[in-house]
Design a protein around this motif. Structure first.
Motif, PDB file in Angstrom:
ATOM      1  N   SER A  81      -0.447   2.299   3.056  1.00 42.34           N
ATOM      2  CA  SER A  81      -1.301   1.451   3.889  1.00 42.34           C
ATOM      3  C   SER A  81      -2.656   2.105   4.122  1.00 42.34           C
ATOM      4  O   SER A  81      -3.699   1.431   4.084  1.00 42.34           O
ATOM      5  CB  SER A  81      -0.607   1.179   5.220  1.00 42.34           C
ATOM      6  N   THR A  85      -6.234   0.607   2.834  1.00 50.14           N
ATOM      7  CA  THR A  85      -7.327   0.310   3.759  1.00 50.14           C
ATOM      8  C   THR A  85      -8.626   0.977   3.314  1.00 50.14           C
ATOM      9  O   THR A  85      -9.701   0.369   3.335  1.00 50.14           O
ATOM     10  CB  THR A  85      -6.959   0.763   5.172  1.00 50.14           C
ATOM     11  N   ASP A  89     -12.107  -0.906   2.105  1.00 46.21           N
ATOM     12  CA  ASP A  89     -13.385  -0.624   2.765  1.00 46.21           C
ATOM     13  C   ASP A  89     -14.433  -0.150   1.763  1.00 46.21           C
ATOM     14  O   ASP A  89     -15.600  -0.540   1.821  1.00 46.21           O
ATOM     15  CB  ASP A  89     -13.194   0.428   3.861  1.00 46.21           C
TER      16      ASP A  89
END
Length: 269
Positions: A81, A85, A89
């Motif tokens: 995770s 992420t 980004d």
């Protein structure tokens, strides 16, 4: 008659014979027994409290062990995770900070006059980027994306009109003219020979009426990258190592099909 006390003198002070003989030793014994009972009760109570604390400690330790085991089993999902992420980004920041070359080149093609023909068009995101060895003295004026245009047109007035039209492109902040010169007048035979031998290197085709121009179109700086969650910051493509593009497959320059000045002469923008 006078009363006579027949009780022995050593027994007259106490209420009982045993108390009188022990001189209060019985009370001391009872006090010691009471103290022992109190101490025994305190010891039992302390032992019970210690046992409860030990039991609670064992229970909490077992819960901590189970929680740690669960965390270890879920650690791979947590890492995945976090990596996901960060990648999302990073891609979002790069997409937001990249320069839209496709739109810019379409705008150049839209505003370019019909009486102008180009010999080279080079796009870079920073003056530190070098494409095909091309260089310009004006390119280093601003550290922003820019397009260098080289070509010919029918007159100096057409060069000025073309610069005015280039300023209409979306996101352009400056259009600078580096050079616009005409060839020296030569004899007809020499002009024809020059056009035959080296006409491909000079878009003027040996004519002294058509100026050769070099223009630099400066664009606005793309959006700067934002900090990534987790305390790190990603750099965007606008930091100098960005890619450069040209009209045809990102080559340094492009040479259009051969067009003689006579074919496009006399046409105004």
């Amino acid at each position: 008659m006078r009363a006579v006390n027949l009780i022995p003198a050593d027994q007259q002070r106490g209420a009982g014979g045993a108390a009188g003989r022990s001189a209060g030793g019985a009370y001391l014994l009872l006090g010691a027994l009471a103290l022992l009972v109190v101490m025994a009760g305190a010891a039992v109570q302390s032992g019970k409290s210690v046992d409860e604390k030990k039991s609670e400690l064992a229970r909490v330790t077992q819960q901590a062990t189970e929680a740690e085991a669960n965390a270890q089993s879920l650690q791979s999902y947590t890492k995945f995770s976090s990596v996901r992420t960060k990648r999302v980004d990073t891609v979002s920041q790069l997409a937001a900070s990249r320069f839209d070359w496709a739109h810019s080149l379409r705008e150049v093609a839209r505003v370019l006059p019909t009486n102008a023909w180009l010999t080279a068009l080079t796009g870079t995101t920073s003056p530190t980027v070098s494409v095909g060895g091309g260089s310009s003295s004006l390119r280093g004026a601003l550290s922003v994306p820019a397009i260098q245009i080289e070509g010919c047109t029918t007159s100096q007035a057409s060069v000025a009109k073309m610069m005015a039209r280039l300023r209409l492109i979306d996101g352009v902040q400056r259009v600078s003219l580096e050079d616009s010169t005409k060839a020296a007048k030569v004899a007809g035979a020499a002009a024809g020979a020059g056009a035959a031998s080296g006409g491909s290197a000079d878009c003027r085709g040996g004519s002294s009426h058509f100026p050769l121009f070099k223009i630099v179109v400066f664009y606005e700086q793309p959006a700067a990258p934002v900090p990534v969650t987790g305390g790190t910051t990603q750099t965007a493509a606008a930091t100098g190592t960005a890619s450069s593009t040209t009209p045809a497959a990102s080559s340094a320059s492009t040479t259009p099909s051969t067009t003689t000045p006579a074919a496009s002469g006399g046409v105004t923008p």
